[in-house]
Design a protein around this motif. Structure first.
Motif, mmCIF file in Angstrom:
data_model
loop_
_atom_site.group_PDB
_atom_site.id
_atom_site.type_symbol
_atom_site.label_atom_id
_atom_site.label_comp_id
_atom_site.label_asym_id
_atom_site.label_seq_id
_atom_site.Cartn_x
_atom_site.Cartn_y
_atom_site.Cartn_z
ATOM 1 N N VAL A 84 78.244 72.708 -46.849
ATOM 2 C CA VAL A 84 78.455 73.658 -47.951
ATOM 3 C C VAL A 84 79.832 74.314 -47.896
ATOM 4 O O VAL A 84 80.094 75.259 -48.644
ATOM 5 C CB VAL A 84 77.359 74.742 -47.938
ATOM 6 N N ASP A 85 80.708 73.823 -47.035
ATOM 7 C CA ASP A 85 82.036 74.424 -46.887
ATOM 8 C C ASP A 85 82.855 74.341 -48.167
ATOM 9 O O ASP A 85 83.769 75.151 -48.377
ATOM 10 C CB ASP A 85 82.796 73.744 -45.746
ATOM 11 N N SER A 86 82.555 73.365 -49.006
ATOM 12 C CA SER A 86 83.310 73.199 -50.253
ATOM 13 C C SER A 86 83.211 74.439 -51.129
ATOM 14 O O SER A 86 84.202 74.877 -51.721
ATOM 15 C CB SER A 86 82.806 71.973 -51.021
ATOM 16 N N LEU A 87 82.016 75.012 -51.222
ATOM 17 C CA LEU A 87 81.831 76.207 -52.052
ATOM 18 C C LEU A 87 82.564 77.404 -51.453
ATOM 19 O O LEU A 87 83.197 78.180 -52.182
ATOM 20 C CB LEU A 87 80.336 76.521 -52.192
ATOM 21 N N TYR A 88 82.504 77.548 -50.149
ATOM 22 C CA TYR A 88 83.188 78.660 -49.500
ATOM 23 C C TYR A 88 84.697 78.530 -49.668
ATOM 24 O O TYR A 88 85.393 79.515 -49.963
ATOM 25 C CB TYR A 88 82.822 78.701 -48.019
ATOM 26 N N PHE A 89 85.211 77.314 -49.527
ATOM 27 C CA PHE A 89 86.646 77.077 -49.714
ATOM 28 C C PHE A 89 87.051 77.416 -51.145
ATOM 29 O O PHE A 89 88.083 78.060 -51.378
ATOM 30 C CB PHE A 89 86.971 75.615 -49.405
ATOM 31 N N LEU A 90 86.233 77.005 -52.112
ATOM 32 C CA LEU A 90 86.521 77.310 -53.514
ATOM 33 C C LEU A 90 86.586 78.816 -53.734
ATOM 34 O O LEU A 90 87.497 79.323 -54.396
ATOM 35 C CB LEU A 90 85.440 76.694 -54.408
ATOM 36 N N VAL A 91 85.636 79.543 -53.170
ATOM 37 C CA VAL A 91 85.605 81.001 -53.323
ATOM 38 C C VAL A 91 86.866 81.634 -52.739
ATOM 39 O O VAL A 91 87.480 82.523 -53.349
ATOM 40 C CB VAL A 91 84.349 81.587 -52.654
ATOM 41 N N LEU A 92 87.278 81.165 -51.570
ATOM 42 C CA LEU A 92 88.461 81.746 -50.923
ATOM 43 C C LEU A 92 89.728 81.486 -51.728
ATOM 44 O O LEU A 92 90.595 82.367 -51.846
ATOM 45 C CB LEU A 92 88.608 81.183 -49.512
ATOM 46 N N VAL A 93 89.850 80.298 -52.291
ATOM 47 C CA VAL A 93 91.026 79.999 -53.120
ATOM 48 C C VAL A 93 91.003 80.844 -54.389
ATOM 49 O O VAL A 93 92.057 81.299 -54.870
ATOM 50 C CB VAL A 93 91.079 78.493 -53.460
ATOM 51 N N SER B 221 91.303 89.495 -62.662
ATOM 52 C CA SER B 221 90.064 90.192 -62.336
ATOM 53 C C SER B 221 88.843 89.294 -62.490
ATOM 54 O O SER B 221 87.860 89.436 -61.749
ATOM 55 C CB SER B 221 89.902 91.425 -63.235
ATOM 56 N N ARG B 222 88.896 88.369 -63.445
ATOM 57 C CA ARG B 222 87.741 87.500 -63.678
ATOM 58 C C ARG B 222 87.477 86.604 -62.466
ATOM 59 O O ARG B 222 86.324 86.439 -62.058
ATOM 60 C CB ARG B 222 87.978 86.647 -64.925
ATOM 61 N N LEU B 223 88.529 86.038 -61.906
ATOM 62 C CA LEU B 223 88.355 85.192 -60.713
ATOM 63 C C LEU B 223 87.793 85.999 -59.552
ATOM 64 O O LEU B 223 86.930 85.527 -58.807
ATOM 65 C CB LEU B 223 89.696 84.568 -60.309
ATOM 66 N N ILE C 112 83.243 87.643 -55.954
ATOM 67 C CA ILE C 112 82.349 88.676 -55.424
ATOM 68 C C ILE C 112 80.891 88.235 -55.498
ATOM 69 O O ILE C 112 80.101 88.481 -54.579
ATOM 70 C CB ILE C 112 82.561 90.000 -56.186
ATOM 71 N N PHE C 113 80.544 87.550 -56.577
ATOM 72 C CA PHE C 113 79.148 87.161 -56.751
ATOM 73 C C PHE C 113 78.818 85.804 -56.119
ATOM 74 O O PHE C 113 77.668 85.567 -55.741
ATOM 75 C CB PHE C 113 78.787 87.153 -58.241
ATOM 76 N N LEU C 114 79.803 84.924 -55.990
ATOM 77 C CA LEU C 114 79.546 83.618 -55.368
ATOM 78 C C LEU C 114 79.711 83.653 -53.848
ATOM 79 O O LEU C 114 79.013 82.924 -53.130
ATOM 80 C CB LEU C 114 80.500 82.567 -55.949
ATOM 81 N N ILE D 18 75.555 95.149 -56.583
ATOM 82 C CA ILE D 18 74.691 94.230 -57.333
ATOM 83 C C ILE D 18 74.644 92.869 -56.646
ATOM 84 O O ILE D 18 73.569 92.269 -56.491
ATOM 85 C CB ILE D 18 75.179 94.089 -58.788
ATOM 86 N N SER D 19 75.815 92.389 -56.229
ATOM 87 C CA SER D 19 75.880 91.103 -55.528
ATOM 88 C C SER D 19 75.041 91.133 -54.258
ATOM 89 O O SER D 19 74.288 90.204 -53.969
ATOM 90 C CB SER D 19 77.338 90.771 -55.188
ATOM 91 N N GLY D 20 75.159 92.226 -53.505
ATOM 92 C CA GLY D 20 74.398 92.351 -52.267
ATOM 93 C C GLY D 20 72.907 92.393 -52.513
ATOM 94 O O GLY D 20 72.122 91.784 -51.764
ATOM 95 N N ILE D 21 72.477 93.113 -53.560
ATOM 96 C CA ILE D 21 71.057 93.202 -53.897
ATOM 97 C C ILE D 21 70.494 91.819 -54.229
ATOM 98 O O ILE D 21 69.401 91.435 -53.777
ATOM 99 C CB ILE D 21 70.828 94.161 -55.089
ATOM 100 N N LEU D 22 71.243 91.044 -55.026
ATOM 101 C CA LEU D 22 70.795 89.707 -55.399
ATOM 102 C C LEU D 22 70.642 88.800 -54.180
ATOM 103 O O LEU D 22 69.652 88.075 -54.041
ATOM 104 C CB LEU D 22 71.778 89.079 -56.395
#
Length: 346
Positions: A149-158, A169-171, A176-178, A210-214
């Motif tokens: 699942v590293d691909s998703l984490y890498f995408l989030v970091l970029v 701000s949108r990115l 924050i949520f992913l 909100i992200s943490g609650i989800l």
């Protein structure tokens, strides 16, 4: 009905296609020659794809990539099995589903890496050089080809790096949520977002809440289905700090040096012209404060993990920025460079 092909004129589209094309061959080879069940991480994610939550207490919450792969396997598994190489050992349809998901996520990350580099260098050639350095890293093909699942984490970091650099701000909001769904270590990135993002602190607190609650609600549901304790995962997360001594011992050894080199490979040779022209210091000083904190965060994540090189792979976007800046030193502009090179062949 007339079909609109305007997307073919989009640079993002072509960067995505080039990234996908560059990744597929290597990642497919990795999948073909590697027995995924020999890797404990892969076993966890293959189990999650089968909705078996009785897995390692930390990894079992990273459900997004396994669930998407499971959906692909449900829809196209029969076709994948029909196309399976006769030499393949294991569940080809599920492996292929993970490969497709990871390739697409890494290719999308490639688009953001290119934007991140172009935002800094302003040069197409330098940006492509930096992007290629990420795509050709030994870990990119490995992580794209296996049920990981590293691909998703890498995408989030970029997304975080690009969002902070161009004040998007949108990115940042998407990250924050992913981020918490990708990996728990996103908690080390959250402070960087909080202090550097172009979003009011009050709103950020609300978004993180909100992200943490989800995420916490999903963990409770997963633990309920697996009969496990939520606090067991937290204890295991904190236990990772006991790995620091072992990781530092490995880092300052021959194997540790090799692991460091495996992240950059011979791209490190680009440091030579930067040193000869005495521009390396200026390139390093040109990094923004959030990028230095990002580097520190990844180094921290690496030493609390026993898999140093795999974690240090997350430094490649910033390293790509360095390579792109070094290359851009030698060209005054893309147009001038292309004109000069074209004249050589006329």
């Amino acid at each position: 009905m007339k079909i609109n092909f305007s997307f073919l004129r989009s640079l993002d589209f072509w960067v995505f296609i080039v990234s996908l094309a560059a990744l597929h061959g290597v990642s497919f080879h990795v999948m073909d020659v590697t027995t995924a069940t020999d890797n404990v991480d892969c076993v966890t994610y293959l189990g999650l794809a089968e909705f078996d939550f009785d897995q390692y207490v930390v990894r079992k919450y990273r459900i997004l990539v396994p669930f998407i792969a499971s959906g692909l396997d449900f829809l196209f598994g029969g076709i994948f099995d029909y196309l399976a190489p006769w030499t393949f050992n294991g569940d080809f349809s599920m492996g292929m589903s993970f490969l497709i998901v990871n390739n697409l996520l890494f290719a999308l990350a490639g688009v953001f890496v290119f934007r991140y580099l172009y935002n800094s260098t302003g040069q197409m050639f330098a940006s492509f050089v930096g992007l290629i350095s990420v795509l050709t890293c030994r870990w990119t093909g490995y992580l794209a080809g296996l049920p990981l699942v590293d691909s998703l984490y890498f995408l989030v970091l970029v997304m975080v790096l690009l969002g902070l650099r161009n004040r998007n701000s949108r990115l940042i909001l998407w990250a924050i949520f992913l981020g918490p769904w990708a990996k728990e270590s996103f908690i080390f990135i959250a402070p960087i977002i909080f202090f550097y993002a172009p979003i009011k602190k009050e709103k950020q607190i609300l978004y993180f809440f909100i992200s943490g609650i989800l995420v916490f609600a999903s963990r409770l549901l997963i633990d309920y289905n697996s009969g496990a304790s939520t606090f067991a995962a937290l204890e295991e997360d904190f236990d990772h700090f006991n790995n620091i001594a072992v990781s530092l011992e490995r880092l300052f050894s021959f194997h540790g040096v090799y692991e460091l080199f495996s992240v950059t490979g011979f791209w490190v040779l680009l440091l030579i012209p930067a040193l000869l022209s005495k521009t390396l210091k200026s390139h390093l000083l040109s990094l923004h404060g959030f990028e230095w904190w990002y580097v520190f965060s990844i180094l921290l994540q690496a030493v609390i993990s026993t898999d140093l090189a795999r974690m240090l792979f997350l430094l490649t976007p910033v390293l790509a920025l360095l390579w792109g800046r070094i290359v851009s030193d030698y060209f005054n502009g893309d147009l001038q460079f292309v004109t000069q090179e074209r004249k050589k062949y006329e």
